[in-house]
Design an enzyme around this catalytic site. Structure first.
Site, mmCIF file in Angstrom:
data_model
loop_
_atom_site.group_PDB
_atom_site.id
_atom_site.type_symbol
_atom_site.label_atom_id
_atom_site.label_comp_id
_atom_site.label_asym_id
_atom_site.label_seq_id
_atom_site.Cartn_x
_atom_site.Cartn_y
_atom_site.Cartn_z
ATOM 1 N N ILE A 247 0.827 -1.216 0.000
ATOM 2 C CA ILE A 247 0.000 0.000 0.000
ATOM 3 C C ILE A 247 0.865 1.272 0.000
ATOM 4 C CG2 ILE A 247 -0.302 0.385 2.505
ATOM 5 C CD1 ILE A 247 -3.365 0.465 1.902
ATOM 6 N N HIS B 233 5.988 -12.355 5.695
ATOM 7 C CA HIS B 233 5.872 -11.871 4.313
ATOM 8 C C HIS B 233 7.248 -11.516 3.790
ATOM 9 C CE1 HIS B 233 5.525 -8.399 7.015
ATOM 10 N NE2 HIS B 233 6.170 -7.710 6.079
#
Ligand code: 5GP
Ligand code: ZN
Length: 108
Positions: free
Chosen positions: A32, A101
């Site tokens: 994002i 991640h």
């Protein structure tokens, strides 16, 4: 599924994300707040807090993440120019989302 884990919610489709790839074991979506022209997050569906919490049985997950990153980099045509694969581990390592991640950064 870990309660209040943002990436568990994204993986389950409960929160939106700009997905570029999904399969049974992992998902890939755009960060994002990108730090590069291409900034993707490669996220296993299984909730694992960080690299510190990997177990023997997770070997295939890590392997899949790296092979998928390589494939996606090629698909996005950033393989030749080069890219980074980064794990931030715990707070001192810059981790802010505590669901494993890997960052894929490239496209410079
Ligand atoms: P970390 O610092 O934990 O390795 O990286 C977490 C990353 O997740 C950051 O780069 C941050 O911009 C990204 N991020 C945080 N919240 C969201 C979100 O709601 N959606 C997406 N797509 N990325 C997020
Ligand atoms: Zn999670």
């Amino acid at each position: 599924m870990e309660k209040n884990c943002l990436f568990c919610q994204i993986v389950k489709g409960e929160k939106p994300a700009d997905f570029v790839y999904q399969d049974d074991s992992l998902v890939v979506f755009k960060d994002i707040r990108p730090h590069a022209p291409v900034h993707l997050l490669i996220v296993p569906r299984k909730h694992i807090r960080s690299v510190n919490d990997l177990r023997e049985e997770d070997k295939e997950i890590i392997s899949d993440m790296i092979f998928k990153a390589k494939e996606i980099a090629r698909g996005q045509e950033i393989s030749e120019s080069g890219y980074k694969l980064i794990f931030n581990i715990e707070r001192g390592g810059g981790q802010v989302i505590f669901h494993l991640h890997m960052h894929l950064l490239g496209g410079w």
